[in-house]
Design an enzyme around this catalytic site. Structure first.
Site, short mmCIF file in Angstrom:
data_model
loop_
_atom_site.label_atom_id
_atom_site.label_comp_id
_atom_site.label_asym_id
_atom_site.label_seq_id
_atom_site.Cartn_x
_atom_site.Cartn_y
_atom_site.Cartn_z
N THR A 86 42.87 40.10 40.20
CA THR A 86 43.15 39.36 38.85
C THR A 86 43.82 37.96 39.36
O THR A 86 44.93 37.97 39.18
CB THR A 86 44.09 39.87 37.86
OG1 THR A 86 45.07 40.46 38.76
CG2 THR A 86 43.14 41.03 37.03
N THR A 122 46.81 44.49 38.43
CA THR A 122 47.54 43.65 37.63
C THR A 122 47.26 42.82 36.60
O THR A 122 46.54 41.89 36.88
CB THR A 122 48.61 43.00 38.68
OG1 THR A 122 49.04 43.82 39.62
CG2 THR A 122 49.91 42.51 37.83
N GLU A 152 49.85 49.62 40.13
CA GLU A 152 49.89 50.20 41.65
C GLU A 152 51.00 49.42 42.26
O GLU A 152 51.28 48.14 41.75
CB GLU A 152 48.50 49.79 42.36
CG GLU A 152 48.59 50.06 43.73
CD GLU A 152 48.71 51.50 44.16
OE1 GLU A 152 47.89 52.20 43.70
OE2 GLU A 152 49.87 51.48 44.87
N LEU A 154 51.77 49.46 45.69
CA LEU A 154 51.59 49.43 47.38
C LEU A 154 52.12 47.98 47.65
O LEU A 154 51.81 47.06 46.72
CB LEU A 154 50.54 49.98 47.67
CG LEU A 154 49.02 49.29 47.64
CD1 LEU A 154 48.98 48.16 48.56
CD2 LEU A 154 47.89 49.93 47.53
N GLU A 156 51.42 45.56 51.14
CA GLU A 156 50.56 45.53 52.17
C GLU A 156 51.43 45.80 53.52
O GLU A 156 52.54 45.50 53.59
CB GLU A 156 50.01 44.01 52.35
CG GLU A 156 48.96 43.88 51.01
CD GLU A 156 48.61 42.45 51.09
OE1 GLU A 156 48.45 41.64 52.32
OE2 GLU A 156 48.00 42.03 49.95
N GLY A 259 65.28 33.07 53.68
CA GLY A 259 64.41 32.26 54.81
C GLY A 259 63.37 31.59 53.94
O GLY A 259 63.51 30.91 53.03
N CYS A 266 50.09 38.30 45.52
CA CYS A 266 51.03 39.04 44.34
C CYS A 266 52.06 38.34 43.68
O CYS A 266 51.90 37.85 42.58
CB CYS A 266 51.25 40.56 44.45
SG CYS A 266 49.92 41.55 45.37
N ARG A 335 47.19 34.65 51.93
CA ARG A 335 47.08 33.88 50.56
C ARG A 335 48.47 33.58 50.51
O ARG A 335 49.33 34.26 50.55
CB ARG A 335 46.69 35.02 49.63
CG ARG A 335 45.14 35.29 49.52
CD ARG A 335 44.72 36.43 48.60
NE ARG A 335 45.17 37.74 48.97
CZ ARG A 335 45.25 38.64 48.37
NH1 ARG A 335 44.61 38.73 47.04
NH2 ARG A 335 45.83 39.89 48.73
#
Ligand code: UGA
Length: 458
Positions: A86, A122, A152, A154, A156, A259, A266, A335
């Site tokens: 999405t 999402t 979800e 999770l 990466e 930083g 996401c 990304r």
């Protein structure tokens, strides 16, 4: 159980392989033939530690297969997960839900019997309800299709662990008759038997849980980066400050890694989509602070470019090495990568930018082909007038400052992730900048943060 997982990107491919690992029979579905062909042959089309092994093991065991055919998916089983992307819409902050809609349009007309579709993507709040109406119009007479949402969480780099041992499972379903909870209890029997918290709620709450979690994480990072700006101006040390406030367990040290800020597929797009949706549902002012979260995040990238200019004078023709291209370590995902954004901006400003990343080079080249990509860390460092650590891979964190000093032309480094042991680098003769720290003012006693660098970003 037999189930399909539609969409085989980071989310879908991991979910499909891990559901098979939990003992289910799984069919992964994607419209991308090349991706499906690779997965069929046990090849993961992206870098995710541990996933290739899980994929191969379950293909061999006959529990996991892949197809491009929705007809096959419709006939395979009665539970279907949606894991398609999405992305942010072009020219807008809102999420583009066309791929989830396409799944409904392609799958539902082919279904027969009673089916449950569990969305994992999402989505803006209200999407599941709209998809239910869409499915109701497309379903054959006598066929029932229920849409429920199962967000979800999770990360990466830790996708396999997060899927097999999630820290919570959330299911949102419609009011009245629903098979979602019962089915989810069966799908997730293993993690549930291990005590994983299970939250059963309505569709809207489930949709909002996901974007709220990501918005909170983004806010936490931007909070510490905002404080970091103040630290820079007064000579304070943001890493010690983060340790000190992090010991308060109401605050916690995780995601207070100051930083270069957040990137990836996401967090940036999710905070924007959340703001856009809040406006659409009449809560215009509720999330305007996320605009500031986004702005603080972007300022950190600019700060590194400005710092480079301050240190080198003109950037034109200067040899700058950027260590990192992925948006975070243990991933090849570039990304909205802060590392690549900095590399690109420096290059546009006239610098000769050389980039090295242990996994992200192929993807980085696709996005910015005209940077100079080095073959190794050693190759990247050779002759550099400025080195910028932009993604905290172990290979960079463990670099020997004496060895690195022998390769570069000028021992000047910006630690964009605050992960290097500053005193060691200074002792080896480096001038080192840490964002939010006065490390460049040579001070041999700079302490190393006790909880530093290893766990707080996960
Ligand atoms: C994020 C969430 O953490 C997951 O829970 C969620 O499931 C996922 O998005 C998603 O929506 O699919 P991910 O994008 O893999 O996961 O990355 P994070 O580990 O959250 O890191 C995001 C960015 O924040 C990275 O660029 C990282 O370098 C940066 N970061 C993280 C910091 O700058 N400081 C920190 O202290 C922590």
């Amino acid at each position: 159980m037999r189930m399909t997982v539609i969409g085989t990107g980071y989310l879908g491919a991991t979910h499909a392989a891990c559901m098979a690992e939990l003992g289910h029979e799984v069919l992964g579905v994607d419209v991308d033939e090349a991706k499906v062909e690779a997965l069929k042959n046990g090849k993961v089309p992206f870098y995710e530690p541990g996933l290739p092994e899980v994929l191969e093991r379950n293909i061999e065991a006959g529990r996991l297969s892949f197809t491009t055919s929705y007809a096959e998916a419709a006939a395979f089983g009665n539970v279907h997960f949606i894991g398609v992307g999405t992305p942010q819409q072009r020219g807008s902050y809102a999420a583009d839900t066309r791929y989830v809609e396409a799944v409904i349009d392609d799958l539902v007309p082919q279904l027969e019997g009673d089916h449950l579709i569990l969305g994992k993507s999402t989505v803006p709040v209200g999407t599941a309800g709209a998809l239910q109406e869409r499915a109701d119009k497309l379903a054959k007479p006598g066929t029932t299709v229920e849409i429920a949402w199962n967000p979800e969480f999770l990360r990466e780099g830790y996708a396999v662990k997060d899927t097999i041992e999630p820290d919570r499972i959330v299911i949102g379903h419609r009011a009245g008759d629903s098979r979602a909870e019962e089915t989810a209890r069966e799908v997730y029997a293993t993690p549930l038997s291990n005590g994983t918290p299970f939250i059963v709620t309505d569709l809207q709450t489930a949709e909002l849980v996901k974007v709220s979690a990501n918005a909170f994480l983004a806010t936490k990072i931007s909070f510490i980066n905002a404080v970091s700006e103040v630290c820079e101006n007064v000579g304070a040390d943001v890493t010690q400050l983060a340790d000190a406030i992090g010991y308060d367990d109401r605050i916690g040290r995780k995601f207070l890694g100051a930083g270069l800020g957040f990137g990836g597929g996401c967090l940036p797009k999710d905070i924007r989509a959340f703001m856009a949706r809040a406006g659409e549902v009449g809560a215009d002012q509720a999330l305007t602070f996320l605009r500031e979260v986004d702005a603080i995040n972007m300022r950190r990238r600019q700060r590194v470019v400005d710092l480079s200019r301050e240190e080198l004078g003109s950037l034109i023709g200067k040899r700058i090495t950027v260590l990192g291209a992925a948006f975070k370590p243990n991933s090849d995902d570039v990304r909205d990568s802060p590392a690549l954004a900095v590399a690109g901006q420096l290059s546009l400003a006239g610098a000769a930018v050389r980039v090295y990343d242990p996994q992200g080079m192929v993807n980085a080249r696709k996005i910015i082909p005209d940077l100079d990509y080095a073959a190794s860390l050693e190759d990247a460092l050779r002759g550099a007038e400025l080195t910028i650590l932009a993604t905290e891979w172990d290979e960079f964190k463990q670099m020997d400052p004496v060895w690195a000093g022998g390769l570069v032309e000028k021992q000047l480094l910006i630690d964009g992730r605050n992960v290097l042991p500053v005193a060691d680098w200074q002792q080896a003769g480096w001038r080192i900048w840490g964002l939010g720290r006065s490390t460049h003012e040579v001070c041999s006693t700079l302490p190393t943060s006790p909880v530093y660098a290893t766990s707080y970003r996960q």
